[in-house]
Design a protein around this motif. Structure first.
Motif, PDB file in Angstrom:
ATOM      1  N   GLU A  80       0.860  -1.186   0.000  1.00  0.00           N
ATOM      2  CA  GLU A  80       0.000   0.000   0.000  1.00  0.00           C
ATOM      3  C   GLU A  80       0.898   1.240   0.000  1.00  0.00           C
ATOM      4  O   GLU A  80       2.024   1.202   0.491  1.00  0.00           O
ATOM      5  N   ASP A  81       0.346   2.355  -0.511  1.00  0.00           N
ATOM      6  CA  ASP A  81       1.142   3.586  -0.627  1.00  0.00           C
ATOM      7  C   ASP A  81       1.698   4.036   0.726  1.00  0.00           C
ATOM      8  O   ASP A  81       2.834   4.473   0.826  1.00  0.00           O
ATOM      9  N   TYR A  82       0.850   3.938   1.773  1.00  0.00           N
ATOM     10  CA  TYR A  82       1.280   4.461   3.072  1.00  0.00           C
ATOM     11  C   TYR A  82       2.538   3.743   3.569  1.00  0.00           C
ATOM     12  O   TYR A  82       3.531   4.371   3.947  1.00  0.00           O
ATOM     13  N   GLU A  83       2.515   2.394   3.566  1.00  0.00           N
ATOM     14  CA  GLU A  83       3.663   1.644   4.093  1.00  0.00           C
ATOM     15  C   GLU A  83       4.891   1.787   3.204  1.00  0.00           C
ATOM     16  O   GLU A  83       6.033   1.782   3.682  1.00  0.00           O
ATOM     17  N   THR A  84       4.666   1.941   1.918  1.00  0.00           N
ATOM     18  CA  THR A  84       5.780   2.130   0.989  1.00  0.00           C
ATOM     19  C   THR A  84       6.488   3.453   1.317  1.00  0.00           C
ATOM     20  O   THR A  84       7.719   3.510   1.418  1.00  0.00           O
TER      21      THR A  84
END
Ligand SMILES: Cc1cc2nc3c(=O)[nH]c(=O)nc-3n(C[C@H](O)[C@H](O)[C@H](O)COP(=O)(O)OP(=O)(O)OC[C@H]3O[C@@H](n4cnc5c(N)ncnc54)[C@H](O)[C@@H]3O)c2cc1C
Length: 378
Positions: A278-282
């Protein structure tokens, strides 16, 4: 209908390493839903072997696996299953107590631990920020190793086939029921009658048990993300260790094939699925690397996510289900399924065939009660 003694469900490292052992003693078929081994968690890990994770049972299983990795059966014909790569765990001033606790725990299982201060840490990883607000102390474990997950899966598959076992791909189990003497297992293409079914279905293990009418373990799959990025031009990172914070809201980073891999050590609950980053964890992975080092992550070259599945005490589980005849659990390998796989396969063999408990496991403090499913049903 195909008859077989043992049917193993799941072609990740848990299923294939155990099946390779079972096949030495009994006719064994492994069913995998996907087209290849290791498509899910086992092909998405950081593939590291170290003592900085888990409790005493997990560290015991890790230590007991060392001999297999160093001397795999048929190993003379294979490239090494692992490469030497130190691990370095570091603390900030606020998290020193966690470093002290980790050192005590690790020293019970590894003789290769040494303390390092800011100057030594910076000599080992020159980009690490040290001093106020940064890393103040660390532990280096020269017993760390980088595993080759693909080779490990293939070595086990080879041993399974050499013993007469089979692997059936595109063989997702769609139905399972006990007919009073055997488990009747249906896949899209074929049906099987098996005396023993081994549930090594990874993140799907509880769902699979539910279809079989077996009480679930309470398995929780947690998503974890990894990004890959290029180090600054001209900087050789190949000798850098596996670098990890001792605190949870941190990160780990390790060199791999000319790049650096990093994870924000995310633990996001997820249904069993083909996990995606997901964008957040990336973004979090990049941000935590930049916060703790002088590196700048200008471009994320690759990213992936996988599931780490845990039961309540976070110790992998092997053993017959207390509530169903011939239903054997091999699940909950958490964040250490590769590094504990040889010892777990040995434990599973002993429990499934009712053999004396292996001395190798006992030597490292691993006893059946720590891994059998009964402990989870109190
Ligand atoms: C980002 C990340 C980093 C990690 N780092 C490390 C590390 O450094 N060291 C380490 O030791 N471990 C690490 N792990 C953990 C390790 O990857 C897992 O513990 C291990 O892969 C679990 O293996 P498994 O065989 O149980 O599961 P899986 O590899 O997921 O295998 C389960 C298989 O079962 C199949 N299956 C499910 N249901 C069915 C069905 N109904 N019919 C047929 N087949 C079915 C699936 O298709 C799947 O292939 C990491 C994991 C992640 C995600």
């Amino acid at each position: 209908m195909r008859r077989v003694d043992i049917l193993v469900i799941g072609g990740g490292i848990a299923g294939v390493s155990a099946a390779a052992r079972f096949a030495q003693r009994s006719e064994t078929i492994l069913l995998e839903r996907e087209s290849a081994l290791g498509y899910h968690s086992s092909g998405r890990s950081a593939t590291f072997y170290h003592f900085g994770i888990g409790d005493d049972a997990v560290r015991g299983l890790t230590a007991a696996s060392r001999h297999f990795f160093a001397n795999p059966p048929g190993g003379e014909e294979l490239p090494p299953l692992w490469q030497t790569k130190s691990a370095m765990f570091f603390a900030t001033a606020e998290t020193m107590d966690q470093l002290t606790a980790l050192e005590t725990e690790m020293r019970r299982f590894s003789d290769n631990i040494s303390q390092v201060g800011p100057a030594e840490m910076q000599a080992i990883v020159p980009v690490l920020k040290v001093g106020t607000g940064g890393a103040v102390a660390g532990l280096v474990d020269t017993g760390g190793r980088k595993l080759d997950a693909d080779l490990l899966l293939q070595a086990n598959a080879r041993a399974l086939r050499a013993a007469g076992g089979e692997i059936h791909f595109h063989a997702g189990v769609t139905g399972i029921a006990h007919d009073g003497s055997d488990w009747i297992v249906d896949t899209v293409e074929e049906s099987y009658a098996a005396r023993i079914v081994v549930n090594a279905a990874g993140a799907w293990a509880d769902e699979f048990a539910a279809i079989a009418g077996v009480r679930p373990l309470g398995l929780i799959p947690l998503r974890r993300t990894i990004i890959g990025f290029d180090p600054p031009q001209g900087l050789d990172v190949s000798d850098w260790p596996f670098l990890k914070t001792v605190f949870d809201d941190g990160f780990y980073m390790l060199p791999d094939a000319g790049r650096l891999l990093a994870s924000p050590m995310d633990v996001t609950p997820s249904p069993a699925c083909d996990a995606q980053p997901e964008d957040y964890e990336t973004a979090l992975a990049a941000w935590r690397v930049e916060e703790a080092t002088t590196l700048s992550v200008d471009r994320i070259a690759l990213k992936w996510a996988g599931l780490r599945s845990f039961v309540a005490d976070k110790v992998p589980t092997a053993g017959f289900a207390p509530d169903a005849p011939g239903f054997f659990w091999l699940a909950g390998q958490g964040g250490y399924g590769l590094q504990t796989s040889p010892a777990m396969a040995l434990a599973a063999e002993a429990l499934l065939f009712d053999l004396p408990w292996p001395e190798l496991l006992r030597e490292h403090g691993v006893e059946p009660r720590q891994i059998r499913p009964e402990r989870l049903y109190v």
